[in-house]
Each structure stands twice: as structure tokens, then as C-alpha cells.
Design a protein around this motif. Structure first.
Motif: not given
Length: 293
Positions: A89-93, A130-134
Motif C-alpha cells: 500500500h505504500d508503493v503499489g498504488l 517494484q510497485g506491485l499492487r499486492t
């Protein structure tokens, strides 16, 4: 807070995760974060630190970090330092680089992964690159770095404390493949490394699973790391696959030959009786639940 009235722990620390701080000071998640910090301020005297296992904010927005900093500063004088782990949630959205830069600026962490020696014990923090969602994606460089760090001053009878937001597949509560909340792209590679260092205690968040369920702790049995689901400060999740109001975390005590992990309910200010564990060292010895004292 010691379970052993005769022997005092060498080191104590607390674990929180998934605070999901929002921009609204009156939001339940924010109020729960305050409750957790107040609990630690009241009961964590002598603590060597608070380990946060990620999802510091709900979306990685600047205004959410402002609120997080406000809350921490409110209790800072009564608390040990907080060390942070990177959560999805810090980097994936949003934009990966800008979200990571904001996370680093507001938490004081240097990059997605880092390590610290605290009172003679090794604390290692992993994080997605990587900025993955989950999910979490660990580079080859990070995995090699981890193995090097696990080897550093390693001994079978001395625990290493490892923190990663996402759990490994089919280990702790909420990590079954069918549930969809496990989340390390390099799952097998990381498991292979941990098999070499069974003295490791791995703490993960992400699933929000309440501490009362049976598989809160995944025993390493001397063959891999002993793993713990660390629940959530913001809200909980149940085996019925439903959200639940609640806020939980851990108090950890380190002794010369064992580690005691105690589940804490921050809402009620009570211990979670079914989530109390003693891990003996060397790591090949039995891990077992303890009765409430």
C-alpha cells in the motif's frame, strides 16, 4: 511484561503492521494506531524498538504520511525508535519511484531493504523493488544481500529477526495459495535461503489474519525459519474470509536460549492467550504455545 519472574529478558521489542493510516485524524485506522502506540508506551518500558512490517499508509499519499508523523510525534517521547518495512500500500498504488522516495523521506528508511544490529541481535528488513499492487518482488541483488547478512556473525543458537510485509506461500495464517494473500514473487528462492538459517524468526503482515487462528505460527522444526503472522493494527481478517474490527500485534522477549512471542490486543489492552509462543535455541528444538500467565 515478562512471563518469567526469575529471568529478565536480554532484549525486548514490539511488532506492529498494516496501520493503513489515512488523511482523516478521526478515522478508525488512525485511532487504532494511536491505541497501539499508547499501549507500547504504557507496557513496553525498556524496549529496544518497534518493528513496523509495512502498509504504513493506506494509499501512500503525502497527507497520510503527515498524519502518520503527527501520531508518532504525539507519543515519541515515550517510545523507542520505529523501524519500518515497505508494504504494497505504500508503493503499489501509484508511481513507484515517487512513492518510494516519499516513504523513505517520511520514515527515514534507506531503500526497500536494510539491516540493523540492535543490542547485539541482527534485525533484517526486506521489501519489494517494484510497485506491485499486492505482491513483493525481490531482486537477485537483494536475495544475495540477504544471504550475506544472514551469514554475518551467524550462530545456530542465536536468533536473527527478519521482517517482510508479504508472507511466503502456504505457511502462516492467510497465506494459502487459494486465499490469495501470500505474495513473494521469488517464493521458492527465499525459502531456499531460509532453509540454511533455521535460527531465523520471520515476521510478516499483509493478510490481517487475527492472531486467534491456529496457524499464526509456522514452526521451522530446525529445517527453515520459524514464521509468524503479525495480524494488523488497522483491522483484522477471519478464517471466514471476512473483515473484523480489531487491532493486534506482538511483544517479543529475547532470552539467552529462547525467544518468547506474545500476541497483544491493542483494542482491549489484553494478551491474546492463544498466540503466546516460546521458541527455543538451537532452532532444532521444539516450538510450543505457552499458557497465559
Amino acid at each position: 511484561m515478562s512471563m518469567n519472574s526469575e529471568e529478565q529478558p536480554l532484549v525486548t521489542f514490539q511488532i506492529i503492521t498494516d496501520t493503513h493510516v489515512t488523511a482523516d485524524p478521526e478515522h478508525e485506522y488512525n485511532l487504532n494506531f494511536e491505541l497501539a502506540l499508547q499501549d507500547i508506551a504504557d507496557h513496553g518500558e525498556g524496549s529496544s524498538g518497534i518493528m513496523h512490517i509495512g502498509d504504513v499508509t493506506d494509499h501512500g499519499f503525502p497527507e497520510e504520511y503527515e498524519e502518520m508523523v503527527r501520531i508518532v510525534n504525539k507519543y515519541k517521547a515515550k517510545l523507542p525508535d520505529i523501524t519500518f518495512t515497505l508494504g504494497n500500500h505504500d508503493v503499489g498504488l501509484g508511481h513507484w519511484e515517487s512513492r518510494l522516495a516519499l516513504y523513505e523521506a517520511e520514515t527515514g528508511m534507506t531503500g526497500p531493504y536494510h539491516d540493523h544490529w540492535i543490542d547485539g541481535y541482527h534485525f533484517i528488513f526486506l521489501g519489494t523493488e517494484q510497485g506491485l499492487r499486492t505482491f513483493c518482488n525481490l531482486s537477485i541483488e537483494q536475495l544475495q544481500w540477504l544471504e550475506h547478512k544472514l551469514e554475518e556473525q551467524s550462530a545456530a543458537d542465536k536468533p536473527v529477526f527478519l521482517f517482510l510485509h508479504q508472507p511466503l506461500k502456504d505457511t502462516v495464517a492467510g497465506s494459502l495459495e487459494s486465499q490469495g494473500w501470500y505474495g513473494v514473487t521469488q517464493d521458492e528462492e527465499l525459502k531456499s535461503i531460509l532453509a540454511k538459517y533455521p535460527q531465523t524468526l520471520l515476521f510478516t503482515g499483509h493478510t490481517h489474519w487475527e492472531l486467534e487462528v491456529d496457524n499464526t505460527m509456522f514452526p521451522g522444526q530446525g529445517e527453515t525459519a520459524t514464521m509468524f503472522n503479525s495480524a494488523s493494527v488497522a483491522y483484522l481478517w477471519t478464517n471466514e474470509d471476512e473483515a473484523k474490527i480489531g487491532s493486534q500485534g506482538y511483544y517479543v522477549e529475547v532470552y539467552s536460549n529462547k525467544v518468547v512471542v506474545r500476541g497483544r490486543d491493542f483494542k482491549t489492552g489484553t494478551w491474546v492467550e492463544s498466540a503466546e509462543y516460546e521458541i527455543s535455541f538451537p532452532g532444532v528444538e521444539e516450538s510450543r504455545g505457552l499458557p497465559t500467565v
